[in-house]
Design a protein around this motif. Structure first.
Motif, PDB file in Angstrom:
ATOM      1  N   ARG A 129      44.141 -15.326  15.273  1.00 13.15           N
ATOM      2  CA  ARG A 129      45.508 -15.646  15.693  1.00 13.15           C
ATOM      3  C   ARG A 129      45.457 -16.043  17.158  1.00 13.15           C
ATOM      4  N   TRP A 130      46.015 -17.229  17.461  1.00 10.27           N
ATOM      5  CA  TRP A 130      45.987 -17.789  18.806  1.00 10.27           C
ATOM      6  C   TRP A 130      47.398 -17.912  19.345  1.00 10.27           C
ATOM      7  N   ARG A 131      47.597 -17.529  20.621  1.00 12.91           N
ATOM      8  CA  ARG A 131      48.916 -17.683  21.248  1.00 12.91           C
ATOM      9  C   ARG A 131      48.768 -18.473  22.541  1.00 12.91           C
ATOM     10  N   TRP A 132      49.821 -19.246  22.831  1.00 11.06           N
ATOM     11  CA  TRP A 132      49.864 -20.036  24.051  1.00 11.06           C
ATOM     12  C   TRP A 132      50.454 -19.202  25.169  1.00 11.06           C
ATOM     13  N   ASP A 133      49.837 -19.228  26.330  1.00 10.09           N
ATOM     14  CA  ASP A 133      50.306 -18.534  27.523  1.00 10.09           C
ATOM     15  C   ASP A 133      50.746 -19.599  28.528  1.00 10.09           C
ATOM     16  N   ASP A 134      52.084 -19.759  28.686  1.00  8.54           N
ATOM     17  CA  ASP A 134      52.608 -20.776  29.604  1.00  8.54           C
ATOM     18  C   ASP A 134      52.154 -20.552  31.037  1.00  8.54           C
ATOM     19  N   ALA A 135      52.142 -19.290  31.473  1.00  5.75           N
ATOM     20  CA  ALA A 135      51.795 -18.988  32.863  1.00  5.75           C
ATOM     21  C   ALA A 135      50.348 -19.382  33.179  1.00  5.75           C
ATOM     22  N   ALA A 136      49.442 -19.105  32.248  1.00 10.14           N
ATOM     23  CA  ALA A 136      48.029 -19.409  32.470  1.00 10.14           C
ATOM     24  C   ALA A 136      47.662 -20.814  32.018  1.00 10.14           C
ATOM     25  N   GLY A 137      48.537 -21.437  31.215  1.00 11.74           N
ATOM     26  CA  GLY A 137      48.209 -22.750  30.654  1.00 11.74           C
ATOM     27  C   GLY A 137      47.000 -22.671  29.745  1.00 11.74           C
ATOM     28  N   GLN A 138      46.940 -21.597  28.950  1.00 15.92           N
ATOM     29  CA  GLN A 138      45.745 -21.281  28.171  1.00 15.92           C
ATOM     30  C   GLN A 138      46.120 -20.703  26.811  1.00 15.92           C
ATOM     31  N   TRP A 139      45.306 -20.994  25.811  1.00 13.75           N
ATOM     32  CA  TRP A 139      45.412 -20.341  24.508  1.00 13.75           C
ATOM     33  C   TRP A 139      44.534 -19.103  24.527  1.00 13.75           C
ATOM     34  N   TRP A 140      45.024 -18.020  23.940  1.00 14.17           N
ATOM     35  CA  TRP A 140      44.280 -16.762  23.884  1.00 14.17           C
ATOM     36  C   TRP A 140      44.140 -16.300  22.433  1.00 14.17           C
ATOM     37  N   LEU A 141      43.001 -15.721  22.121  1.00  8.65           N
ATOM     38  CA  LEU A 141      42.747 -15.128  20.812  1.00  8.65           C
ATOM     39  C   LEU A 141      43.313 -13.714  20.812  1.00  8.65           C
ATOM     40  N   LEU A 142      44.209 -13.427  19.867  1.00  6.10           N
ATOM     41  CA  LEU A 142      44.909 -12.137  19.846  1.00  6.10           C
ATOM     42  C   LEU A 142      44.149 -11.017  19.140  1.00  6.10           C
ATOM     43  N   ASP A 143      43.144 -11.339  18.348  1.00  2.01           N
ATOM     44  CA  ASP A 143      42.523 -10.343  17.474  1.00  2.01           C
ATOM     45  C   ASP A 143      41.234  -9.728  18.000  1.00  2.01           C
ATOM     46  N   GLY A 144      40.759 -10.143  19.127  1.00  2.00           N
ATOM     47  CA  GLY A 144      39.463  -9.666  19.579  1.00  2.00           C
ATOM     48  C   GLY A 144      38.356 -10.397  18.840  1.00  2.00           C
ATOM     49  N   LEU A 145      37.126  -9.953  19.029  1.00  2.37           N
ATOM     50  CA  LEU A 145      35.992 -10.590  18.359  1.00  2.37           C
ATOM     51  C   LEU A 145      35.984 -10.217  16.882  1.00  2.37           C
ATOM     52  N   PRO A 146      35.483 -11.117  16.037  1.00  2.00           N
ATOM     53  CA  PRO A 146      35.372 -10.785  14.608  1.00  2.00           C
ATOM     54  C   PRO A 146      34.457  -9.598  14.388  1.00  2.00           C
ATOM     55  N   ASP A 147      34.705  -8.855  13.336  1.00  2.00           N
ATOM     56  CA  ASP A 147      33.914  -7.677  12.989  1.00  2.00           C
ATOM     57  C   ASP A 147      32.871  -8.059  11.945  1.00  2.00           C
ATOM     58  N   PRO A 148      31.600  -8.249  12.342  1.00  2.00           N
ATOM     59  CA  PRO A 148      30.579  -8.643  11.372  1.00  2.00           C
ATOM     60  C   PRO A 148      30.228  -7.551  10.379  1.00  2.00           C
ATOM     61  N   TRP A 149      30.738  -6.347  10.579  1.00  2.00           N
ATOM     62  CA  TRP A 149      30.431  -5.221   9.702  1.00  2.00           C
ATOM     63  C   TRP A 149      31.578  -4.890   8.754  1.00  2.00           C
ATOM     64  N   GLN A 150      32.608  -5.735   8.725  1.00  2.00           N
ATOM     65  CA  GLN A 150      33.738  -5.453   7.851  1.00  2.00           C
ATOM     66  C   GLN A 150      33.290  -5.348   6.395  1.00  2.00           C
ATOM     67  N   GLY A 151      33.859  -4.388   5.701  1.00  2.00           N
ATOM     68  CA  GLY A 151      33.557  -4.198   4.293  1.00  2.00           C
ATOM     69  C   GLY A 151      32.234  -3.490   4.015  1.00  2.00           C
ATOM     70  N   GLN A 152      31.553  -3.025   5.033  1.00  2.00           N
ATOM     71  CA  GLN A 152      30.286  -2.307   4.800  1.00  2.00           C
ATOM     72  C   GLN A 152      30.514  -0.819   4.799  1.00  2.00           C
TER      73      GLN A 152
END
Length: 136
Positions: free
Chosen positions: A113-136
Motif C-alpha cells: 500500500r502506497w500513500r502520497w505525502d504532499d509535504a515531502a513530495g514522495q510516495w511511501w510504502l505503508l506496510d513495511g518490508l514484505p515478510d518472506p517467512w509468511q505462512g511458515q
C-alpha cells in the motif's frame, strides 16, 4: 463573469492533470526503486522507502535485518495494482525467495500500500518490508 469563471476552471484542469501525471511518474519511479532493491537483496535501501511513521513505530532491528540476509530474492514482479478512494495505491506482487540454508524456493503474494505525502513530495510504502517467512 461566467465566461471568466469557465476559463479559469478550464485552465486549472491541465495543471491538475499534469500534477497527477507527475505523481504517477514519481510512483512508478519509487516502486521501481523498491522492486530493484528487493530483487538485489538490498533491504536497507528498500527500508528507506517505507513510510517514516512506520519506521518510527516499528524500527527494523539488526536481528530482523540479519534474518533478511538468510533469503535470496529470486523474483519480485507485479501482478496488478489499483487505486483506492483514499488516495492509497495498492500493488499486488509475487515474491520468490530462496532460503540460503535449505536452497528451497517459495512463492509468496505481497500486497503493498502506497500513500502520497504532499509535504515531502514522495510516495511511501505503508506496510513495511514484505515478510518472506509468511505462512511458515
Amino acid at each position: 463573469m461566467t465566461l471568466a469563471v469557465l476559463l479559469l476552471a478550464s485552465s486549472a484542469l491541465p495543471a491538475q492533470a499534469a500534477t497527477s501525471r507527475a505523481k504517477q511518474r514519481k510512483l512508478a519511479d519509487t516502486q521501481m526503486l523498491f522492486s530493484k532493491a528487493m530483487r538485489w537483496g538490498d533491504f536497507e535501501q528498500a527500508w528507506g522507502v517505507v513510510d517514516p511513521k512506520v519506521r518510527e513505530q516499528r524500527p527494523l532491528s539488526a536481528l530482523e535485518l540479519s534474518r533478511y540476509q538468510q533469503v535470496q530474492v529470486s523474483g519480485y514482479s507485479e501482478i496488478g495494482s489499483l487505486g483506492g478512494a483514499d488516495g492509497v495505491v495498492v500493488r499486488l506482487m509475487e515474491m520468490r525467495v530462496v532460503n540460503r540454508n535449505t536452497m528451497a524456493e517459495r512463492t509468496l503474494r505481497v500486497r503493498e500500500r502506497w500513500r502520497w505525502d504532499d509535504a515531502a513530495g514522495q510516495w511511501w510504502l505503508l506496510d513495511g518490508l514484505p515478510d518472506p517467512w509468511q505462512g511458515q
